[in-house]
Design a protein around this motif. Structure first.
Motif, short mmCIF file in Angstrom:
data_model
loop_
_atom_site.label_atom_id
_atom_site.label_comp_id
_atom_site.label_asym_id
_atom_site.label_seq_id
_atom_site.Cartn_x
_atom_site.Cartn_y
_atom_site.Cartn_z
N GLY A 84 14.11 -45.26 -33.81
CA GLY A 84 14.75 -43.80 -33.61
C GLY A 84 15.89 -44.04 -32.50
N LEU A 85 15.89 -45.25 -31.65
CA LEU A 85 16.66 -45.48 -30.48
C LEU A 85 18.18 -45.02 -30.88
N TRP A 86 18.58 -44.91 -31.90
CA TRP A 86 19.93 -44.33 -32.42
C TRP A 86 20.10 -43.03 -32.15
N ILE A 87 19.02 -42.17 -32.37
CA ILE A 87 19.06 -40.81 -32.01
C ILE A 87 19.43 -40.36 -30.64
N GLY A 88 18.51 -41.37 -29.80
CA GLY A 88 18.92 -40.94 -28.43
C GLY A 88 20.10 -41.62 -27.97
N PHE A 89 20.72 -42.54 -28.49
CA PHE A 89 22.04 -42.87 -28.28
C PHE A 89 23.15 -41.78 -28.63
N LEU A 90 23.04 -41.50 -29.59
CA LEU A 90 24.08 -40.08 -30.03
C LEU A 90 23.79 -39.17 -29.08
N ILE A 91 22.69 -38.60 -28.65
CA ILE A 91 22.52 -37.62 -27.77
C ILE A 91 23.05 -38.11 -26.52
N VAL A 92 22.75 -39.23 -26.03
CA VAL A 92 23.20 -39.81 -24.63
C VAL A 92 24.93 -40.05 -24.65
N ALA A 93 25.40 -40.29 -25.90
CA ALA A 93 26.65 -40.41 -25.90
C ALA A 93 27.34 -38.98 -25.88
N ALA A 109 12.71 -53.88 -33.33
CA ALA A 109 13.50 -52.99 -33.57
C ALA A 109 14.49 -53.20 -34.61
N SER A 110 14.76 -52.13 -35.40
CA SER A 110 15.70 -52.15 -36.44
C SER A 110 17.19 -52.48 -35.98
N PRO A 111 17.89 -53.27 -36.96
CA PRO A 111 19.42 -53.47 -36.47
C PRO A 111 20.14 -52.26 -35.75
N ALA A 112 19.96 -51.26 -36.58
CA ALA A 112 20.43 -49.97 -36.16
C ALA A 112 20.00 -49.57 -34.58
N ASP A 113 18.70 -49.77 -34.36
CA ASP A 113 18.31 -49.49 -32.98
C ASP A 113 18.64 -50.28 -31.83
N MET A 114 18.82 -51.71 -32.55
CA MET A 114 19.39 -52.72 -31.43
C MET A 114 20.71 -52.44 -31.21
N LEU A 115 21.49 -52.04 -32.25
CA LEU A 115 22.84 -51.69 -32.03
C LEU A 115 23.14 -50.42 -30.80
N ALA A 116 22.33 -49.58 -31.12
CA ALA A 116 22.06 -48.26 -30.46
C ALA A 116 21.82 -48.43 -28.98
#
Lengths: 471, 329
Positions: A430-439, A32-39
Motif C-alpha cells: 500500500g505504499l502507493w496510497i501513501g504516495f498519492l496522499i503525499v503528492a 514490495a509490489s512493482p506499484a509500491d516500488m514505483l510509488a
C-alpha cells in the motif's frame, strides 16, 4: 516539469522492478509490489526534488543576505538595508518550509528504504549526526537573526547571521557526503549480511565526496543567486528601474556570473570522476552503449533497442573530454549486464539539460561582464533581462536535472554495487496510497508557498523605506 | 556504562527535550485551535513560539538520526511497521510548520484563518500520531525486521490510543503552563491560561491514571515494569503533577514551569526504565540492535562537540525570546 521528469525517470526503471514479485493483495508484508516500488521511488523523488530547491536557497541566500547587510551597515545605504530586510523576510519563510520538507526526508529514509537503513544506517549515520548539529545552529541563529534585529547592535546582528551561512554550507556538505557514499560505499566489511568494522570517516570521505559536494555547493549558490536576481529582473522589466531594484538584480547576478565558469570546471571534474569510478553512470549520461575509442559526444536523442537514436554527435568529443585524446577508450553500457544498467533516457537527457543550462548561464554572465567592462551598465537590450529572468528558473531546472543524473544514474543500486534499490524498499503493502496522499500535500504546499512568496514580492514598498528607519 | 548505553541515554535526553520544547509548541497549536474568538491568545502563542519552534523541532531529527545511527535495526523496524502513523505525523509536521509561517506572512483575514486552522489542526494530529507510535512500541507490537508487525493493529489498539491522547494532553498542558508566565511578561492577564493549565493538568492526570488500567490489560509487561522498577518515576510524576496544581493555584508561574517539566520528564523516563534493556518488546534488546563500537564512539564525540556549540546558542536564543517585547498590535 520537475515531476514530469521524475515520472519518466521512474517509468523508465521498470527493468528494476521486474525483480520484485507481484503481490498486490498480500496482507502480510512480502517483497514490495512493482506499484509500491514505483510509488516509493516517486515519493522520494518528489520530496527530495522539492526540498533540494529550498535547500539550495537555504545554503546560498544567507551569504548574499549577509553581504548586503554588511555593505549596508558599513555605508549606511538605505537601499541595501531595505534589500537585506526583505531578503531576511523571504528567508524566514523559505527556511521554515525547508526545515519541514527536510524533516520528511529523514522520516522517508526509514519509511521507504528501511532495508538500506537497517544494514547501512550506522555507516552513513555520522555525517547525518553532523548535519543535525549544523541544522540546530541554523535554526537557532535564524531565530535570533530574524527576531532580534532591532534588539541587537548592527554589528552583533550581522555576526549572529554568520553561523547561519556557515551551517548552511556545512549541512550541504554533510548531506551530499552521505549521498556520495551511496555512489561509492566505503568504510565497512560485510559478514552474513550485517556490517562489521565500520570506519565512519572512510564512509564519509569516500571518493565521490569531493566532486559531489563541491559541485552541489556551487550549484546551491548559483540557484540562490540566479533565482534572486530573476525576481528583480522581472521587476526591472516591469519598469521599476530605480537603484533598489538594480542592486537587487546586480548583486546576486554577479555572484552567479562569477560561479558559472567555475561550475563548468567543477562539472568537468565530476564527469571525469565518473569515467574512472562509475563508468556505467557516465555511459548512461552520455548515451554511450558500446565501449570504444573516438567516442562521440552525443547531444539529445532517444535511446531504444540498445542504441541512441537521433542524437547530434560531435565526433570523438567524449573521448576528448574524458582523456584529452580521440584515442581514449570510453567505457560503454555494454560493460555491465542489462539488469545492472540505469535507464538511459532520463539520465542522458537530464545530463544534457544540466550541461546546456550551465552553458546558457555562462553565456548570459559573459554578456553582462562584457557590457559592464565597456560602459559600467546593464546591457540595453530587454532580451538580457528577459533571459536573466529565465535564468532564475533555469538554474533550478539544472539542479533538478543534475539530481536526476546522480540518483537515476545510480540505479538499479541504492548503494552502488552493494544493495539494489528493490532490496531496500519497505515491504509493507500500500505504499502507493501513501504516495498519492503525499503528492497531494506537496501540490497544496507548492501552491501555498508560491502564493505567499509572490504576495511578499508584490507588496514591495518602493519608497519611503519604512523598515530600516528604526535602525 | 558502555558507549551504547550512553548513546541510549543521549537519545532519550533528546526525546525528552523534544517533548518539553517541541511538545509545548504543538500544545500552543492546540490552544490556538481552542481559542475561539480570543485572538489575543493567538497573538500571545505566536509571540511565544515564533522564534524558537524551528530550533525545538530539530530535536526530533536529532532523535531519528541517533536512532538510525546507533540502533539501525530498531529504526528500520519502527519506521517500516509504523509506516502509516509516521507518514501521517510527517504530513502533520509539514502542515504545522509551513502554515505557521504562512499565517505570519499573510495579511488577509481569510488567509490567516485558513493557515491558522491548518496550523492548529496539525498541531493536534501530529503529537497524537507520535503518541500512537510510542504506544505501539511500548506494547510490543513492533517486532524486529522490516514491516514484520501488523500495519494497522500495531498502532490501532488501546495502548496506542492511550499514547496518542496522553501525548496531546501533555503538549497542551505544558503549553498552558508555559503561557501563564509568557502572558505575565507580555503584560496580559494570565487567568485564562491558568484556568486551562489547571483543567488540563487534572484531565491529563486522570487519563494517566486510567491508562494504567489499559496497560494492565493491553500491555502487561509494560504495566509490570511501571509498577515495579519504574515505580519511583511514576510516583515522582504524580507528586510533581500535584505540586504543579498547587503552584498554579498559588499563581507561582515561574516555579510551576519547573514542576511541570519534572512531571513530564518523569513520565518520559518511566517508560524506558520499565522496559530496559529491551528496545523492542518483548525481547529485542539495545545490545542486539547497537551499531559497531567505532560508530558509537564517533557519534558520541560528534554529539559532544555539537552540544558545546548548540547548547550555549540555545541559551542565547531562549534569553532573547524571553526579553522580546510583546507587540499587541
Amino acid at each position: 516539469m520537475m515531476s514530469a521528469a521524475v515520472v519518466s525517470a521512474a517509468m523508465a526503471s521498470d527493468a528494476v522492478m521486474s525483480d520484485a514479485v507481484m503481490s498486490p493483495l498480500a496482507l502480510a508484508a512480502g517483497p514490495a509490489s512493482p506499484a509500491d516500488m514505483l510509488a516509493a521511488r516517486l515519493q522520494m523523488g518528489l520530496s527530495l526534488g522539492w526540498h533540494i530547491i529550498l535547500a539550495c536557497l537555504g545554503v546560498g541566500m544567507p551569504g548574499l543576505l549577509l553581504f548586503v547587510e554588511w555593505r549596508a551597515v558599513r555605508t549606511g545605504d538605505a537601499d541595501l538595508m531595505l534589500l537585506a530586510r526583505r531578503w531576511a523576510k523571504a528567508i524566514g519563510v523559505l527556511f521554515a518550509v525547508g526545515a519541514v520538507s527536510g524533516t520528511i526526508l529523514s522520516f522517508e529514509m526509514g519509511l521507504l528504504w528501511p532495508g538500506l537503513m537497517d544494514v547501512y544506517g550506522q555507516v552513513i549515520g555520522v555525517p547525518f549526526a553532523m548535519e543535525g548539529v549544523a541544522f540546530f545552529i541554523e535554526a537557532i541563529f535564524l531565530g535570533i537573526y530574524l527576531y532580534a534585529w532591532d534588539r541587537l547592535s548592527p554589528r552583533t546582528h550581522l555576526l549572529s547571521g554568520v553561523p547561519i551561512a556557515i551551517a548552511g554550507v556545512s549541512s550541504a556538505f554533510f548531506v551530499v557526503a552521505a549521498n556520495a557514499w551511496m555512489n561509492q560505499p566505503r568504510g565497512f566489511d560485510l559478514e552474513n549480511g550485517r556490517v562489521t568494522r565500520v570506519d565512519p570517516w572512510a564512509a564519509m570521505f569516500n571518493p565521490a565526496t569531493p566532486p559531489q559536494t563541491i559541485h552541489m555547493i556551487v550549484a546551491a549558490f548559483m540557484v540562490a543567486a540566479f533565482a534572486t536576481a530573476g525576481v528583480y529582473a522581472v521587476a526591472l522589466l516591469r519598469g521599476h528601474r530605480d537603484r533598489y531594484h538594480r542592486l537587487g538584480f546586480l548583486i546576486p547576478f554577479t555572484l552567479g556570473a562569477v560561479l558559472s565558469p567555475i561550475q563548468i570546471v567543477v562539472g568537468d571534474y565530476a564527469a571525469k570522476f565518473l569515467a574512472e569510478y562509475q563508468p556505467a553512470k557516465l555511459a548512461a549520461a552520455e548515451g554511450l552503449f558500446l565501449t570504444r575509442s573516438h567516442a562521440p559526444l552525443s547531444l539529445g536523442g532517444i535511446a531504444y533497442g540498445d542504441a541512441l537514436h537521433y542524437a547530434v554527435e560531435i565526433p570523438s568529443g567524449l573521448s576528448m573530454l574524458v582523456g584529452f585524446s580521440p584515442a581514449t577508450v570510453v567505457k560503454g553500457l555494454d560493460l555491465v549486464p542489462p539488469r545492472d544498467r540505469a535507464p538511459v533516457n532520463p539520465v542522458h537527457l537530464g545530463f544534457d539539460t544540466m550541461v546546456g543550462i550551465g552553458f546558457f548561464l555562462l553565456l548570459l554572465s559573459a554578456w553582462l561582464a562584457l557590457t559592464w567592462w565597456r560602459r559600467r551598465d546593464l546591457p540595453r537590450s530587454p532580451w538580457f533581462l528577459r533571459l536573466a529572468a529565465v535564468a532564475g528558473v533555469a538554474a533550478v531546472v539544472a539542479v533538478e536535472a543534475g539530481w536526476i543524473v546522480t540518483e537515476v544514474g545510480r540505479q538499479p543500486w541504492i548503494a552502488y554495487g552493494r544493495m539494489r534499490t528493490v532490496e531496500a524498499v519497505n515491504p509493507a503493502p500500500g505504499l502507493w496510497i501513501g504516495f498519492l496522499i503525499v503528492a497531494l500535500v506537496y501540490v497544496v504546499l507548492t501552491v501555498a508557498t508560491v502564493y505567499v512568496l509572490r504576495r511578499m514580492t508584490r507588496t514591495a514598498p518602493v519608497r519611503p523605506f519604512a523598515p530600516q528607519e528604526r535602525d | 556504562m558502555d558507549a551504547a548505553q550512553i548513546l541510549l541515554v543521549v537519545m532519550w535526553v533528546g526525546l525528552t527535550l523534544y517533548a518539553l520544547l517541541g511538545g509545548a509548541d504543538f500544545g500552543g497549536g492546540v490552544w490556538d485551535l481552542l481559542a475561539g474568538r480570543e485572538h489575543q491568545n493567538r497573538k500571545l502563542i505566536e509571540h511565544a513560539i515564533g522564534p524558537v519552534w524551528e530550533a525545538n523541532h530539530v530535536w526530533l531529527i536529532f532523535v531519528l538520526v541517533v536512532l538510525w545511527t546507533g540502533f539501525p535495526p530498531v529504526f528500520a523496524a519502527i519506521m517500516s511497521t509504523l509506516y502509516i502513523p509516521l507518514t501521517l505525523a510527517a504530513l502533520g509536521i509539514i502542515f504545522r510548520g509551513s502554515a505557521f509561517v504562512f499565517r505570519k506572512a499573510s495579511t488577509e483575514w481569510w488567509q490567516q484563518r485558513l493557515f491558522g486552522a491548518s496550523f492548529a489542526i496539525s498541531s493536534v494530529l501530529t503529537p497524537f500520531f507520535l503518541g500512537t507510535v510510542a504506544g505501539a512500541i511500548a506494547s510490543g507490537r513492533v517486532p524486529p525486521g522490516l514491516a514484520a508487525g501488523n500495519l494497522l493493529s500495531s498502532w490501532v489498539n488501546p495502548t496506542s490510543m492511550y499514547g496518542g491522547v496522553l501525548a496531546v494532553g501533555v503538549c497542551a498542558y505544558l503549553a498552558a503552563v508555559y503561557l501563564c508566565d509568557d502572558a505575565v511578561r507580555a503584560g496580559l492577564d494570565p487567568a485564562g491560561f491558568r484556568r486551562r493549565a489547571i483543567g488540563t493538568g487534572i484531565v491529563v492526570g486522570v487519563v494517566a491514571l486510567a491508562g494504567i488500567a489499559v496497560l494492565r490489560l493491553d500491555a502487561p509487561a509494560l504495566f509490570a515494569g511501571l509498577t515495579h522498577r519504574a515505580l519511583p518515576a511514576v510516583v515522582a510524576s504524580a507528586a510533581m503533577g500535584i505540586a504543579s496544581l498547587g503552584l498554579l493555584l498559588a499563581r507561582a508561574y515561574l516555579l510551576v514551569r519547573v514542576t511541570a517539566i519534572l512531571a513530564v520528564t518523569a513520565v518520559m523516563w518511566g517508560w524506558p526504565l520499565a522496559q530496559y534493556p529491551v528496545m523492542l518488546p518483548p525481547a529485542f534488546t539495545y545490545r542486539q540492535a547497537a551499531a559497531g563500537p567505532e560508530v558509537l564512539v564517533v557519534t558520541l564525540i560528534v554529539l559532544g562537540v555539537g552540544a558545546l556549540l548548540v547548547l550555549p546558542a540555545i541559551a542565547w536564543l531562549l534569553a532573547i525570546q524571553r526579553r522580546l517585547p510583546y507587540d499587541s498590535g
